[in-house]
Design a protein around this motif. Sequence first.
Motif, PDB file in Angstrom:
ATOM      1  N   ILE A  81       0.837  -1.201   0.000  1.00 17.82           N
ATOM      2  CA  ILE A  81       0.000   0.000   0.000  1.00 17.82           C
ATOM      3  C   ILE A  81       0.873   1.252   0.000  1.00 17.82           C
ATOM      4  N   ALA A  82       1.866   1.274   0.865  1.00 16.91           N
ATOM      5  CA  ALA A  82       2.753   2.448   0.948  1.00 16.91           C
ATOM      6  C   ALA A  82       3.509   2.664  -0.369  1.00 16.91           C
ATOM      7  N   ALA A  83       4.037   1.591  -0.945  1.00 14.55           N
ATOM      8  CA  ALA A  83       4.767   1.716  -2.209  1.00 14.55           C
ATOM      9  C   ALA A  83       3.836   2.127  -3.349  1.00 14.55           C
ATOM     10  N   GLY A  84       2.606   1.635  -3.330  1.00 16.44           N
ATOM     11  CA  GLY A  84       1.636   2.009  -4.353  1.00 16.44           C
ATOM     12  C   GLY A  84       1.273   3.480  -4.305  1.00 16.44           C
ATOM     13  N   VAL A  85       1.008   3.974  -3.111  1.00 20.05           N
ATOM     14  CA  VAL A  85       0.686   5.399  -2.951  1.00 20.05           C
ATOM     15  C   VAL A  85       1.881   6.265  -3.363  1.00 20.05           C
ATOM     16  N   TYR A  86       3.064   5.868  -2.944  1.00 24.91           N
ATOM     17  CA  TYR A  86       4.281   6.601  -3.292  1.00 24.91           C
ATOM     18  C   TYR A  86       4.490   6.629  -4.812  1.00 24.91           C
ATOM     19  N   THR A  87       4.311   5.503  -5.469  1.00 27.99           N
ATOM     20  CA  THR A  87       4.484   5.419  -6.925  1.00 27.99           C
ATOM     21  C   THR A  87       3.490   6.331  -7.638  1.00 27.99           C
ATOM     22  N   GLN A  88       2.227   6.305  -7.217  1.00 28.87           N
ATOM     23  CA  GLN A  88       1.217   7.155  -7.846  1.00 28.87           C
ATOM     24  C   GLN A  88       1.488   8.640  -7.617  1.00 28.87           C
ATOM     25  N   LYS A  89       1.841   9.005  -6.397  1.00 31.21           N
ATOM     26  CA  LYS A  89       2.107  10.420  -6.112  1.00 31.21           C
ATOM     27  C   LYS A  89       3.284  10.937  -6.925  1.00 31.21           C
ATOM     28  N   LYS A  90       4.342  10.160  -6.987  1.00 40.85           N
ATOM     29  CA  LYS A  90       5.516  10.583  -7.756  1.00 40.85           C
ATOM     30  C   LYS A  90       5.194  10.668  -9.253  1.00 40.85           C
ATOM     31  N   TRP A  91       4.418   9.712  -9.780  1.00 36.42           N
ATOM     32  CA  TRP A  91       4.061   9.721 -11.193  1.00 36.42           C
ATOM     33  C   TRP A  91       3.216  10.966 -11.514  1.00 36.42           C
ATOM     34  N   ASN A  92       2.294  11.302 -10.618  1.00 40.31           N
ATOM     35  CA  ASN A  92       1.453  12.482 -10.828  1.00 40.31           C
ATOM     36  C   ASN A  92       2.251  13.780 -10.746  1.00 40.31           C
ATOM     37  N   CYS A  93       3.406  13.743 -10.098  1.00 44.47           N
ATOM     38  CA  CYS A  93       4.298  14.912 -10.021  1.00 44.47           C
ATOM     39  C   CYS A  93       5.313  14.926 -11.167  1.00 44.47           C
ATOM     40  N   GLY A  94       5.241  13.935 -12.046  1.00 44.41           N
ATOM     41  CA  GLY A  94       6.144  13.889 -13.193  1.00 44.41           C
ATOM     42  C   GLY A  94       7.405  13.073 -12.997  1.00 44.41           C
ATOM     43  N   HIS A  95       7.472  12.302 -11.920  1.00 40.29           N
ATOM     44  CA  HIS A  95       8.655  11.476 -11.648  1.00 40.29           C
ATOM     45  C   HIS A  95       8.286  10.000 -11.726  1.00 40.29           C
ATOM     46  N   ASP A  96       9.080   9.240 -12.473  1.00 36.98           N
ATOM     47  CA  ASP A  96       8.846   7.800 -12.600  1.00 36.98           C
ATOM     48  C   ASP A  96       9.767   7.059 -11.634  1.00 36.98           C
ATOM     49  N   VAL A  97       9.181   6.524 -10.572  1.00 39.91           N
ATOM     50  CA  VAL A  97       9.958   5.770  -9.588  1.00 39.91           C
ATOM     51  C   VAL A  97       9.686   4.270  -9.700  1.00 39.91           C
ATOM     52  N   SER A  98       9.003   3.882 -10.774  1.00 39.73           N
ATOM     53  CA  SER A  98       8.585   2.484 -10.910  1.00 39.73           C
ATOM     54  C   SER A  98       9.756   1.527 -11.070  1.00 39.73           C
ATOM     55  N   LYS A  99      10.919   2.029 -11.518  1.00 36.47           N
ATOM     56  CA  LYS A  99      12.088   1.149 -11.659  1.00 36.47           C
ATOM     57  C   LYS A  99      12.580   0.661 -10.301  1.00 36.47           C
ATOM     58  N   LYS A 100      12.176   1.349  -9.251  1.00 31.14           N
ATOM     59  CA  LYS A 100      12.551   0.928  -7.898  1.00 31.14           C
ATOM     60  C   LYS A 100      11.367   0.319  -7.160  1.00 31.14           C
ATOM     61  N   THR A 101      10.209   0.945  -7.267  1.00 32.22           N
ATOM     62  CA  THR A 101       9.075   0.475  -6.472  1.00 32.22           C
ATOM     63  C   THR A 101       8.481  -0.827  -6.985  1.00 32.22           C
ATOM     64  N   PHE A 102       8.736  -1.184  -8.248  1.00 32.63           N
ATOM     65  CA  PHE A 102       8.221  -2.462  -8.747  1.00 32.63           C
ATOM     66  C   PHE A 102       8.811  -3.626  -7.952  1.00 32.63           C
ATOM     67  N   LEU A 103       9.958  -3.394  -7.330  1.00 30.17           N
ATOM     68  CA  LEU A 103      10.609  -4.445  -6.559  1.00 30.17           C
ATOM     69  C   LEU A 103       9.743  -4.915  -5.385  1.00 30.17           C
ATOM     70  N   VAL A 104       8.937  -4.008  -4.841  1.00 25.03           N
ATOM     71  CA  VAL A 104       8.091  -4.369  -3.703  1.00 25.03           C
ATOM     72  C   VAL A 104       7.117  -5.478  -4.090  1.00 25.03           C
ATOM     73  N   ILE A 105       6.592  -5.437  -5.308  1.00 24.50           N
ATOM     74  CA  ILE A 105       5.632  -6.451  -5.742  1.00 24.50           C
ATOM     75  C   ILE A 105       6.310  -7.616  -6.465  1.00 24.50           C
ATOM     76  N   SER A 106       7.521  -7.407  -6.981  1.00 20.67           N
ATOM     77  CA  SER A 106       8.154  -8.414  -7.831  1.00 20.67           C
ATOM     78  C   SER A 106       9.245  -9.249  -7.176  1.00 20.67           C
ATOM     79  N   VAL A 107       9.920  -8.723  -6.200  1.00 17.05           N
ATOM     80  CA  VAL A 107      11.025  -9.453  -5.574  1.00 17.05           C
ATOM     81  C   VAL A 107      10.462 -10.495  -4.616  1.00 17.05           C
ATOM     82  N   PRO A 108      11.123 -11.638  -4.513  1.00 18.70           N
ATOM     83  CA  PRO A 108      10.604 -12.696  -3.632  1.00 18.70           C
ATOM     84  C   PRO A 108      10.483 -12.233  -2.186  1.00 18.70           C
TER      85      PRO A 108
END
Length: 167
Positions: A81-108
């Motif tokens: 939840i925290a990583a999702g909110v952070y990713t959306q807020k940053k994207w809406n501000c024009g910053h793509d942080v998905s290269k880092k935050t995707f790890l929360v859902i993808s890493v074992p």
Amino acid sequence: MSYVYAAVIGILIGISIFGLKTGVGCGFSTVKKKDVLILANGYFLISVILGSLVEMVDQSYLEKISNLGMTLHVFIALLLIAAGVYTQKKWNCGHDVSKKTFLVISVPCPVCLTALFVSCMILASTLEVSGWKVGILVGLVFFISVISSTFVFRKMKRTPEDLGTAM
């Protein structure tokens, strides 16, 4: 269909769903194809290692492992939840942080690793096959699921904001 076939198919479908979760993270982010392959290969290797360890662990430990499940699920849910909110807020501000935050859902995570281990243990005892062979089977299913679901989600042309929503 016999019990054995049903159990094997059910476990492999469950592993595919874990791969799908990883594919969502990779497909909705802007991570490179090479990094997706590294992650999928990592899951394959982890599966083989866990499969090899199956014969060394007593099945009586399964109850102790499963008792930790709910605590870990709550922690991981809050992290998602925290990583999702952070990713959306940053994207809406024009910053793509998905290269880092995707790890929360993808890493074992510990829950996924435990599920992989338990799946290998059940499959090895059900099929009466050595653990490393089961690890290869589970790893292949996981690898194919990650790669194929990433490909499908990339074709949907989603943004990192959708990654935040998925988390």
